[in-house]
Design a protein around this motif. Structure first.
Motif, PDB file in Angstrom:
ATOM      1  N   ASP A   1      -9.796   3.940  -4.109  1.00  0.00           N
ATOM      2  CA  ASP A   1      -8.612   4.548  -3.505  1.00  0.00           C
ATOM      3  C   ASP A   1      -9.038   5.843  -2.830  1.00  0.00           C
ATOM      4  OD1 ASP A   1      -5.936   4.790  -2.831  1.00  0.00           O
ATOM      5  OD2 ASP A   1      -5.363   5.752  -4.719  1.00  0.00           O
TER       6      ASP A   1
ATOM      7  N   ILE B   1      -7.745  -1.172   3.746  1.00  0.00           N
ATOM      8  CA  ILE B   1      -6.816  -0.688   2.726  1.00  0.00           C
ATOM      9  C   ILE B   1      -6.301   0.718   3.022  1.00  0.00           C
ATOM     10  CG2 ILE B   1      -7.846  -2.134   0.943  1.00  0.00           C
ATOM     11  CD1 ILE B   1      -9.286   0.354  -0.107  1.00  0.00           C
TER      12      ILE B   1
ATOM     13  N   THR C   1      -6.337   4.808  -8.857  1.00  0.00           N
ATOM     14  CA  THR C   1      -5.337   5.545  -8.082  1.00  0.00           C
ATOM     15  C   THR C   1      -5.657   7.034  -8.096  1.00  0.00           C
ATOM     16  OG1 THR C   1      -3.678   3.921  -8.767  1.00  0.00           O
ATOM     17  CG2 THR C   1      -2.859   5.959  -7.810  1.00  0.00           C
TER      18      THR C   1
ATOM     19  N   ARG D   1      -2.777  -4.225  -0.670  1.00  0.00           N
ATOM     20  CA  ARG D   1      -3.207  -2.882  -0.288  1.00  0.00           C
ATOM     21  C   ARG D   1      -3.444  -2.739   1.206  1.00  0.00           C
ATOM     22  NH1 ARG D   1      -8.316  -1.198  -3.416  1.00  0.00           N
ATOM     23  NH2 ARG D   1      -8.989  -3.262  -2.728  1.00  0.00           N
TER      24      ARG D   1
ATOM     25  N   ARG E   1       0.813  -1.210   0.000  1.00  0.00           N
ATOM     26  CA  ARG E   1       0.000   0.000   0.000  1.00  0.00           C
ATOM     27  C   ARG E   1       0.857   1.276   0.000  1.00  0.00           C
ATOM     28  NH1 ARG E   1      -4.878   2.480  -1.013  1.00  0.00           N
ATOM     29  NH2 ARG E   1      -4.751   4.506  -0.024  1.00  0.00           N
TER      30      ARG E   1
END
Length: 342
Positions: A242, A208, A281, A162, A55
């Motif tokens: 994300d 995450i 991302t 992650r 991560r």
């Protein structure tokens, strides 16, 4: 006249027929494949082969690594990969259970072999907080070469790259576990810890993201963002791809095409929808928001999420990761600061 009437009728029929079709099959080109403005002038080959992905960092086969803040300062020993860094201490590990604490200049502070391979961890002033395969967590004191606390929870056999690292505050450690819990250990008296359930699946909790934020903890699983404080727990349920925190706000990507800006209390401040986009991302730099989609397209927006441009970068085969002002995708990196929404 009859011919014109016939043409008009056929046009209407064709329109009605087209409206009855499944429009969900008509995916915008930018989301089916990499599309948009060229980034060739701002794209560079870094020529490195990836060794490990977590991560908080990418380690390359030559021992160099990148973090969210930029390139690593040292070269790691062969077989070791970057785990985390805190206040000038770098934690590295290998896949056999060995860990190593380095100074920012590369000098070794301590090393040891733990019971199982490391899943996540952080080195801080008093030791190392860790989570191992098998859902075993604890605190190791490298100066006394002693485990000062250790416990194991059942479940959590799966590991996701992650998975968030533990976080350190002035009063406590918060360690995400593999069975969907956040373990709170008092820094001064590491007795029986407090446990906050977060994930719903005991075998794949998959936190995450964790970060200390405005006196609370922001955490996330693939299905929920949470704000955990002394006032309780607040949830924002969505398909989390994300997220990042910048200037007191939470910036979130969802797997169904949303870019969302949230307050610290998880209230929606702004939202932009890109239908069918499978985002992966996110980054926020100098008043610009960058959202990379798995298709290979990069959306650059202003901070209010109103203005935007779409760039073509190419789909990632192995990973996508933002380090400093660069977006790394496999063997190349893109200078994000050179891209604009205008």
């Amino acid at each position: 006249m009859k011919t014109k009437a016939t043409i008009a009728l056929l046009t209407v029929v064709a329109f009605i027929t087209s409206c009855s079709m499944d429009t969900s099959k008509f995916v915008p080109d930018m989301l089916k494949k990499s599309a948009g403005l060229s980034t060739n002038n701002y794209t560079f080959k870094h020529g490195k082969r990836v060794f490990n992905i977590i991560r908080d960092g990418i380690t390359f086969s030559d021992g160099s690594y990148i973090t969210q803040h930029g390139e690593g300062r040292v070269v790691l020993p062969k077989g070791y990969y970057y785990v985390s860094s805190d206040s000038g201490r770098i934690l590295a590990a290998n896949k056999r259970g060995d860990i190593m604490i380095l100074k920012s200049n590369g000098e070794e502070l301590a090393s040891t072999k733990l019971e199982s391979p490391l899943v996540s961890g952080v080195a801080y002033s008093q030791g190392v907080a860790y989570l191992l395969q098998g859902n075993l967590f604890g605190i190791y004191n490298p100066f006394n070469k002693k485990i000062i606390y250790q416990k194991q929870f059942s479940g959590g056999s799966s590991v996701d790259s992650r998975l968030a690292n533990p976080i350190v505050t002035s009063n406590y450690l918060a360690i995400p576990t593999l069975d969907g819990k956040l373990v709170m250990i008092n820094m001064n008296t590491p007795a029986e810890p407090g446990v906050i359930p977060v994930g719903k699946n005991k075998n794949y909790g998959n936190l995450i993201f964790t970060k200390s934020f405005n006196g609370s903890i922001v955490a996330a699983t693939p299905s929920v963002v949470l704000n955990i404080s002394s006032y309780g727990k607040k949830e924002y349920r969505t398909k989390v791809a994300d997220l990042t925190i910048s200037s007191g706000l939470i910036y979130l990507l969802t797997r169904d095409g949303n870019i969302v800006k949230l307050s610290s209390s998880l209230d929606s401040v702004a939202n932009k929808k890109f239908a069918y986009a499978d985002f992966a991302t996110i980054a926020v730099l100098d008043g610009k928001v960058y959202a990379y989609a798995k298709s290979g397209s990069l959306v650059v927006l202003d901070d209010s999420l109103d203005k935007y441009k779409i760039y073509s970068i190419g789909a990632a085969k192995t990973y996508s990761f933002v380090s400093g002002s660069y977006l790394y995708i496999d063997d190349k990196k893109v200078n994000l600061s050179a891209l604009s929404y205008e």
